[in-house]
Design a protein around this motif. Structure first.
Motif, PDB file in Angstrom:
ATOM      1  N   UNK A 204     -12.907   3.599  -0.528  1.00 11.27           N
ATOM      2  CA  UNK A 204     -12.785   2.765  -1.741  1.00 11.27           C
ATOM      3  C   UNK A 204     -11.352   2.379  -2.115  1.00 11.27           C
ATOM      4  N   UNK A 205     -10.344   3.085  -1.589  1.00 11.79           N
ATOM      5  CA  UNK A 205      -8.976   2.814  -2.040  1.00 11.79           C
ATOM      6  C   UNK A 205      -8.108   2.162  -0.971  1.00 11.79           C
ATOM      7  N   UNK A 206      -8.732   1.656   0.110  1.00 14.28           N
ATOM      8  CA  UNK A 206      -7.930   1.188   1.245  1.00 14.28           C
ATOM      9  C   UNK A 206      -7.040  -0.020   0.918  1.00 14.28           C
ATOM     10  N   UNK A 207      -7.368  -0.731  -0.154  1.00 11.91           N
ATOM     11  CA  UNK A 207      -6.529  -1.900  -0.497  1.00 11.91           C
ATOM     12  C   UNK A 207      -5.140  -1.518  -0.973  1.00 11.91           C
TER      13      UNK A 207
ATOM     14  N   UNK B 199       0.832  -1.205   0.000  1.00 11.41           N
ATOM     15  CA  UNK B 199       0.000   0.000   0.000  1.00 11.41           C
ATOM     16  C   UNK B 199       0.870   1.260   0.000  1.00 11.41           C
ATOM     17  N   UNK B 200       0.439   2.243  -0.815  1.00  7.09           N
ATOM     18  CA  UNK B 200       1.150   3.520  -0.870  1.00  7.09           C
ATOM     19  C   UNK B 200       0.821   4.319   0.398  1.00  7.09           C
ATOM     20  N   UNK B 201       1.842   4.965   0.960  1.00  7.95           N
ATOM     21  CA  UNK B 201       1.628   5.692   2.218  1.00  7.95           C
ATOM     22  C   UNK B 201       1.408   7.179   1.963  1.00  7.95           C
TER      23      UNK B 201
ATOM     24  N   UNK C  28      -6.196   8.109  -6.992  1.00 12.19           N
ATOM     25  CA  UNK C  28      -5.823   7.003  -6.106  1.00 12.19           C
ATOM     26  C   UNK C  28      -5.814   5.648  -6.819  1.00 12.19           C
ATOM     27  N   UNK C  29      -6.016   5.640  -8.134  1.00 12.70           N
ATOM     28  CA  UNK C  29      -6.049   4.355  -8.865  1.00 12.70           C
ATOM     29  C   UNK C  29      -4.700   3.644  -8.734  1.00 12.70           C
TER      30      UNK C  29
ATOM     31  N   UNK D  81     -22.977  12.162 -10.054  1.00 16.77           N
ATOM     32  CA  UNK D  81     -23.418  12.613  -8.740  1.00 16.77           C
ATOM     33  C   UNK D  81     -22.255  13.208  -7.966  1.00 16.77           C
ATOM     34  N   UNK D  82     -22.582  14.087  -7.062  1.00 18.14           N
ATOM     35  CA  UNK D  82     -21.594  14.539  -6.093  1.00 18.14           C
ATOM     36  C   UNK D  82     -21.064  15.927  -6.330  1.00 18.14           C
ATOM     37  N   UNK D  83     -20.115  16.297  -5.478  1.00 19.39           N
ATOM     38  CA  UNK D  83     -19.646  17.669  -5.414  1.00 19.39           C
ATOM     39  C   UNK D  83     -18.840  18.102  -6.634  1.00 19.39           C
ATOM     40  N   UNK D  84     -18.770  19.436  -6.806  1.00 14.00           N
ATOM     41  CA  UNK D  84     -18.037  20.066  -7.909  1.00 14.00           C
ATOM     42  C   UNK D  84     -18.424  19.469  -9.262  1.00 14.00           C
ATOM     43  N   UNK D  85     -19.728  19.494  -9.504  1.00 16.74           N
ATOM     44  CA  UNK D  85     -20.250  19.042 -10.784  1.00 16.74           C
ATOM     45  C   UNK D  85     -20.040  17.551 -11.016  1.00 16.74           C
ATOM     46  N   UNK D  86     -19.857  16.790  -9.936  1.00 21.61           N
ATOM     47  CA  UNK D  86     -19.599  15.350 -10.067  1.00 21.61           C
ATOM     48  C   UNK D  86     -18.126  15.066 -10.276  1.00 21.61           C
ATOM     49  N   UNK D  87     -17.310  16.126 -10.360  1.00 26.58           N
ATOM     50  CA  UNK D  87     -15.886  15.961 -10.666  1.00 26.58           C
ATOM     51  C   UNK D  87     -15.088  15.317  -9.543  1.00 26.58           C
ATOM     52  N   UNK D  88     -15.469  15.600  -8.273  1.00 23.28           N
ATOM     53  CA  UNK D  88     -14.665  15.103  -7.142  1.00 23.28           C
ATOM     54  C   UNK D  88     -14.533  13.576  -7.159  1.00 23.28           C
ATOM     55  N   UNK D  89     -15.675  12.886  -7.301  1.00 20.62           N
ATOM     56  CA  UNK D  89     -15.625  11.420  -7.223  1.00 20.62           C
ATOM     57  C   UNK D  89     -14.805  10.817  -8.361  1.00 20.62           C
ATOM     58  N   UNK D  90     -14.972  11.353  -9.560  1.00 21.15           N
ATOM     59  CA  UNK D  90     -14.229  10.805 -10.713  1.00 21.15           C
ATOM     60  C   UNK D  90     -12.743  11.090 -10.530  1.00 21.15           C
TER      61      UNK D  90
END
Ligand SMILES: NC(=O)c1ccc[n+]([C@@H]2O[C@H](COP(=O)([O-])OP(=O)(O)OC[C@H]3O[C@@H](n4cnc5c(N)ncnc54)[C@H](O)[C@@H]3O)[C@@H](O)[C@H]2O)c1
Length: 427
Positions: free
Chosen positions: A24-27, A2-4, A382-383, A367-376
């Motif tokens: 979603x990225x804890x792995x 895992x990246x720190x 973090x990919x 969906x979501x904040x900043x025009x849906x941009x935050x989630x994408x």
């Protein structure tokens, strides 16, 4: 492995990043340490980590111990979500310590700090990513794709108006942003998003900037001129502010109370200052003309006291015109669920070919904040597998190019003259 990630600046925006790491990225991602000037805010963050995210508390470091934090935590990446004027210090220290950096916008606030960051990236060969979430909003990506597809030919001009309303817009005049030394003013702090979008949409860079800006609505002198007198410096718990529609009460919301009201004994920071009080050194009314290296020209305006929030932008090209209208939900940072911050509501994108039928371009709703941009954006940064050539990926050059328009506009406000962007920093 895992990246720190270590995070500096544990205010309202930090949650989006640690939430993505622990969720979603804890792995493949791990939060290893927190840094801030304020221990109460760091302790609150650890409480959220344990109680809301079922995770464990992480070590906390006061700002002076930033280097120690990097040593102890062996962080790979530092996430910078502190007050704008401090970004450069942490970006440079992290790069020098061998870390990569993910920084919130604006990358920094003035030309000197921008040059220091550019020099540090060159010296260390490490990476700085700037989190331009608006690039990822589907309507903004669609504009880039339309222009890149040649739908309107060569773009000759852009007309761009962004409106901040009396809820979200007013909030910049209550917080640390109201002091230009902290934020670079809205030309840097806010318009960095918009100027980055134009660079991203057109695939070009600013060349010459001419601008005018002033404080006309907020501030004591303006209010007094309109016959309004509000004799308080802040609004929480102040009887006289009870009927002031611009007043906020930091104790009426658990997150604001924990992050700011309970923490202010330590650093004296008051997040609920009177927007019609003294000490505001940023503008609320700004008009800018930009000429780009592609020879396209832009007229841009930002107002921070509008009845609705959102933007209109149009592009005129050799083969037609594009118009995009977006209405966003208004919000106050840390005032409600982060997912509601600036969600896009009414979106209309039109393509008008010079010869042929106009059409409305369908937009996939996100969906979501900043025009849906935050989630994408979070999925992208973090990919586990990174696409180094993705056009959405904004590096230190993009961070610099987006603030250079604002820095040049600030200079033009002062001098009344156009500014040659090439003279501001050296790459
Ligand atoms: N991309 C976006 O859409 C977006 C949205 C909101 C905020 N932001 C950015 O996120 C950053 C943080 O904004 P916020 O709304 O969370 O502000 P905030 O006031 O809630 O938090 C700022 C934090 O920085 C800390 N800080 C102040 N001085 C410091 C120093 N010298 N060293 C370390 N920490 C220090 C404060 O104690 C506080 O915890 C800003 O750069 C802002 O521009 C970006």
């Amino acid at each position: 492995m895992r990246k720190k990630y270590a995070l500096v600046g544990t205010g309202s925006r930090a949650r989006m990043f640690y939430g993505a790491i622990l969720g979603p990225h804890h792995n493949h991602a791990e939060l290893v340490a927190l840094c801030d000037t304020n221990q109460v805010r760091m302790d609150y963050t650890n409480k959220v980590l344990t109680e809301e995210f079922n995770s464990t508390a992480v070590p906390t470091y006061k700002a002076g111990a930033f280097d120690q934090m990097i040593k102890d935590s062996q962080a790979d990446v530092v996430i910078v979500t502190s007050v704008d004027r401090t970004h450069h210090r942490y970006i440079i220290a992290a790069l020098e310590a061998g870390c990569d950096v993910i920084t919130e916008k604006p990358m920094t606030t003035d030309a000197e700090k921008c040059q220091e960051i550019i020099d540090a990236v060159k010296r260390t060969g490490r990476e700085v990513r700037v989190t331009f979430n608006y690039r990822y909003a589907p309507h903004n990506s669609a504009v880039r794709e339309l222009i890149a597809s040649g739908a309107i030919g060569q773009v000759f001009s852009v007309h761009f108006e962004w409106l901040l309303d009396i809820k979200h817009g007013a909030d910049y005049f209550r917080r640390w942003h109201r002091d230009k030394r902290n934020s670079g003013g809205l030309m840097v702090h806010k318009s960095t998003h918009h100027f980055d979008l134009v660079n991203f949409w057109l695939g070009t860079q600013p060349d010459t900037v001419f601008a005018m800006g002033d404080l006309r609505f907020y501030g004591r002198a303006n209010a007094e001129e309109r016959g309004v007198f509000t004799p308080y410096t802040r609004t929480t718990g102040v009887e006289a502010a009870k009927n002031d529609p611009f007043a906020i009460d930091l104790t009426s919301n658990d997150v604001q109370k924990s992050l700011y009201w309970d923490a202010e004994q330590e650093d004296g920071y008051q997040r609920d200052q009177n927007v019609f009080g003294d000490g505001i050194s940023i503008e609320d009314t700004m008009s800018v003309m930009v000429r780009y290296r592609s020879k396209a020209v832009m007229t841009y305006a930002l107002h921070a006291y509008a009845p609705w929030e959102g933007f209109n932008v149009s592009f005129n090209g050799s083969k037609g015109r594009i118009e995009l209208m977006v209405r966003e939900t208004s919000y106050i940072n840390a005032g409600q669920s982060a997912d509601q911050e600036g969600a896009a509501e009414g979106i209309r994108l039109y393509h008008f070919p010079l010869h042929g039928e106009a059409r409305e371009v369908p937009i996939q709703r996100a969906e979501g904040s900043h025009g849906g941009g935050d989630n994408i954006m979070l999925r992208d940064i973090f990919a586990e597998e990174q696409d180094a050539n993705s056009p959405y990926r904004a590096d230190y050059r993009d961070g610099a190019m987006s603030i250079l328009t604002g820095i040049a506009a600030n200079r033009s406000f002062q001098t009344g003259l156009p500014v040659d962007v090439k003279t501001i920093v050296q790459f």
